[in-house]
Design an enzyme around this catalytic site. Structure first.
Site, PDB file in Angstrom:
ATOM      1  N   GLY A   9       0.731  -1.261  -0.021  1.00  0.00           N
ATOM      2  CA  GLY A   9       0.132   0.019   0.010  1.00  0.00           C
ATOM      3  C   GLY A   9       0.876   1.318   0.000  1.00  0.00           C
ATOM      4  N   TYR A 136      11.841 -13.274 -11.127  1.00  0.00           N
ATOM      5  CA  TYR A 136      10.556 -12.615 -10.960  1.00  0.00           C
ATOM      6  C   TYR A 136       9.403 -13.367 -11.781  1.00  0.00           C
ATOM      7  CZ  TYR A 136       7.733  -8.400 -11.457  1.00  0.00           C
ATOM      8  OH  TYR A 136       6.609  -7.472 -11.390  1.00  0.00           O
ATOM      9  N   HIS A 179      12.480   1.279 -12.892  1.00  0.00           N
ATOM     10  CA  HIS A 179      12.134   1.092 -14.215  1.00  0.00           C
ATOM     11  C   HIS A 179      12.197   2.262 -15.332  1.00  0.00           C
ATOM     12  CE1 HIS A 179       9.025  -1.741 -12.176  1.00  0.00           C
ATOM     13  NE2 HIS A 179       9.804  -2.624 -12.973  1.00  0.00           N
TER      14      HIS A 179
HETATM   15  P1  NDP Z   1       6.728  -0.801  -5.536  1.00  0.00           P
HETATM   16  O1  NDP Z   1       8.101  -1.412  -5.725  1.00  0.00           O
HETATM   17  O2  NDP Z   1       6.493   0.800  -5.833  1.00  0.00           O
HETATM   18  O3  NDP Z   1       6.093  -1.223  -4.138  1.00  0.00           O
HETATM   19  C1  NDP Z   1       6.269  -2.478  -3.553  1.00  0.00           C
HETATM   20  C2  NDP Z   1       5.584  -2.523  -2.141  1.00  0.00           C
HETATM   21  O4  NDP Z   1       5.820  -3.774  -1.782  1.00  0.00           O
HETATM   22  C3  NDP Z   1       5.912  -1.595  -1.360  1.00  0.00           C
HETATM   23  O5  NDP Z   1       4.664  -0.959  -0.566  1.00  0.00           O
HETATM   24  C4  NDP Z   1       6.660  -2.244  -0.348  1.00  0.00           C
HETATM   25  O6  NDP Z   1       6.535  -1.918   1.054  1.00  0.00           O
HETATM   26  C5  NDP Z   1       6.106  -3.683  -0.559  1.00  0.00           C
HETATM   27  N1  NDP Z   1       6.999  -4.699   0.082  1.00  0.00           N
HETATM   28  C6  NDP Z   1       7.990  -5.079  -0.555  1.00  0.00           C
HETATM   29  N2  NDP Z   1       8.653  -6.278   0.101  1.00  0.00           N
HETATM   30  C7  NDP Z   1       7.679  -6.192   1.302  1.00  0.00           C
HETATM   31  C8  NDP Z   1       7.705  -7.254   2.492  1.00  0.00           C
HETATM   32  N3  NDP Z   1       8.852  -7.966   2.567  1.00  0.00           N
HETATM   33  N4  NDP Z   1       6.798  -7.120   3.198  1.00  0.00           N
HETATM   34  C9  NDP Z   1       5.887  -6.227   2.945  1.00  0.00           C
HETATM   35  N5  NDP Z   1       5.694  -5.494   2.013  1.00  0.00           N
HETATM   36  C10 NDP Z   1       6.656  -5.329   0.959  1.00  0.00           C
HETATM   37  O7  NDP Z   1       5.658  -1.576  -6.567  1.00  0.00           O
HETATM   38  P2  NDP Z   1       4.606  -1.114  -7.708  1.00  0.00           P
HETATM   39  O8  NDP Z   1       3.678  -0.545  -6.826  1.00  0.00           O
HETATM   40  O9  NDP Z   1       5.261  -0.821  -8.652  1.00  0.00           O
HETATM   41  O10 NDP Z   1       4.024  -2.757  -7.891  1.00  0.00           O
HETATM   42  C11 NDP Z   1       2.784  -3.304  -7.208  1.00  0.00           C
HETATM   43  C12 NDP Z   1       2.686  -4.608  -7.935  1.00  0.00           C
HETATM   44  O11 NDP Z   1       2.447  -4.284  -9.210  1.00  0.00           O
HETATM   45  C13 NDP Z   1       3.684  -5.398  -7.884  1.00  0.00           C
HETATM   46  O12 NDP Z   1       2.986  -6.960  -7.425  1.00  0.00           O
HETATM   47  C14 NDP Z   1       4.339  -5.569  -9.197  1.00  0.00           C
HETATM   48  O13 NDP Z   1       5.008  -6.795  -9.337  1.00  0.00           O
HETATM   49  C15 NDP Z   1       3.149  -5.465 -10.006  1.00  0.00           C
HETATM   50  N6  NDP Z   1       3.607  -4.583 -11.190  1.00  0.00           N
HETATM   51  C16 NDP Z   1       4.298  -3.579 -11.244  1.00  0.00           C
HETATM   52  C17 NDP Z   1       4.492  -2.976 -12.508  1.00  0.00           C
HETATM   53  C18 NDP Z   1       5.387  -1.690 -12.493  1.00  0.00           C
HETATM   54  O14 NDP Z   1       5.865  -1.352 -13.771  1.00  0.00           O
HETATM   55  N7  NDP Z   1       5.698  -0.945 -11.448  1.00  0.00           N
HETATM   56  C19 NDP Z   1       4.125  -3.684 -13.818  1.00  0.00           C
HETATM   57  C20 NDP Z   1       3.352  -4.874 -13.549  1.00  0.00           C
HETATM   58  C21 NDP Z   1       3.175  -5.295 -12.526  1.00  0.00           C
HETATM   59  P3  NDP Z   1       7.671  -0.562   1.753  1.00  0.00           P
HETATM   60  O15 NDP Z   1       7.691   0.412   0.472  1.00  0.00           O
HETATM   61  O16 NDP Z   1       6.689  -0.074   2.855  1.00  0.00           O
HETATM   62  O17 NDP Z   1       8.968  -1.022   1.892  1.00  0.00           O
END
Ligand code: NDP
Length: 318
Positions: A9, A136, A179
């Site tokens: 989130g 991934y 990215h």
């Molecule tokens: P971000 O890298 O912006 O955010 C990742 C999120 O995952 C953060 O909220 C982070 O928490 C949380 N997180 C990571 N590791 C943990 C952990 N061990 N425990 C709890 N929370 C964790 O990702 P995006 O918003 O870009 O991506 C969201 C989803 O969309 C993902 O599943 C991704 O694979 C998918 N996606 C993304 C794309 C893109 O272009 N970005 C394209 C297609 C799919 P915190 O920040 O608090 O550490």
């Protein structure tokens, strides 16, 4: 009351969902957004405590180890293991806590490397992924396998969405593991911050020729919320802009340079890897459900993202 827990989130997509939900509140929904400070989803016990505390009825599972081409290439094992652990913990804890619906995130970049275009939802498992991001990709593909298992064995409606490349406010702008769009924005910001740019060179890694579909995080957020509320199938659904909106990396770089008012030269470093040439996805399934959905025009979405970045540079993930 539906209690919707959004993992990831605090990330790019999670923050966009928060933003959209602010203006689209429903009386029968309570939304909870959590990040890694609230629970380590790679740890079963921590995940269990999170679910016990919030008692969700619905989950949007966004949390993942996410990175750009170069970070993926050098850390395939980490991407595989961290994502497998997180996904298994979230899906199984959801099942143990009687969560009625989970929407998880796959990605268009996990599709087979050798495939016919446009790709669609039926092709996820039809061959090995591109060698640059196999860790991934396999971890993400297993979400779809697990969803089918939870349905077959337990009748659960755990489904997944397949977004194309996402960009928007709150992205990761780190120079080495971001990215393409936030990576280029970061470099342009650094080039432009001292004013005069006429003598400067904006270097883009790769040939600039690969083609990609980019979705604005706010548009994706609206679509994921729709999936949670309305889409009742275990089968994944691609959430992408139309095929006609595909852009070359060079077009992206030029749009960014214009938005930053960069007056110098744009150069392409062809010694750097390009990744897959294209991975055009069909959004025909989405269009059957939502024929009139309006995607934000690319230039406008880029402008909003650049404006946000300039305003929030000090707090952004750099
Ligand atoms: P971000 O890298 O912006 O955010 C990742 C999120 O995952 C953060 O909220 C982070 O928490 C949380 N997180 C990571 N590791 C943990 C952990 N061990 N425990 C709890 N929370 C964790 O990702 P995006 O918003 O870009 O991506 C969201 C989803 O969309 C993902 O599943 C991704 O694979 C998918 N996606 C993304 C794309 C893109 O272009 N970005 C394209 C297609 C799919 P915190 O920040 O608090 O550490």
């Amino acid at each position: 009351m539906n209690v919707v827990l959004v993992t990831g989130g605090t990330g790019l997509v999670g923050r966009a969902i928060q933003n959209v939900i602010e203006n689209d509140k429903r009386e029968n929904e309570k939304w909870i957004f959590v990040g890694s400070k609230d629970a380590d989803l790679g740890d079963k016990e921590s995940t269990r405590k999170l679910f016990e505390h919030h008692k969700p009825t619905h989950v949007i599972h966004l949390a993942a180890m996410v990175g750009g081409l170069f970070h993926n290439m050098s850390h395939n094992l980490d991407f595989l293991r961290n994502n497998i652990h997180m996904n298994d913990n979230v899906l199984h804890t959801a099942h143990e806590n009687n969560v009625v619906k989970v929407v998880s995130c796959l990605s268009t970049c996990i599709f087979p490397d050798k495939i016919s275009y446009p790709i669609d939802e039926t092709m996820v498992h039809n061959g090995p992924p591109h060698s640059s991001n196999y860790g991934y990709s396999h971890a993400k593909r297993l979400i779809d396998i697990a969803n089918r298992g939870y349905y077959d064995q337990h009748g659960r409606l755990y489904t997944s969405v397949i977004p194309c490349n996402v960009f928007g406010p709150h992205d990761n702008f780190h120079p080495n593991d971001s990215h393409v769009i936030p990576g280029l924005m970061r470099r342009l910001y650094d080039l432009c911050k001292d004013g005069n740019t006429e003598d400067k060179i904006f270097t883009v890694l790769g040939s600039g020729k690969p083609l990609r579909q980019f979705i604005y995080s706010i548009d994706l957020a609206k679509l994921i919320i729709w999936v949670l509320r309305e889409y009742d199938s275990v089968e994944p659904i691609i959430l992408s802009v139309d095929e006609a909106q595909e852009k070359s990396i060079a077009q992206v770089a030029e749009t960014l340079a214009q938005t930053f008012n960069f007056k110098g030269k744009v150069m392409y470093d062809t010694s750097a890897a390009d990744g897959q040439f294209k991975k055009t996805a069909s959004n025909a399934k989405l269009r059957k459900y939502l024929p009139d959905f309006q995607f934000t025009p690319f230039e406008q979405a880029i402008k909003e993202t650049v404006d946000w970045y300039i305003k929030n540079y000090d707090q952004a993930r750099n």
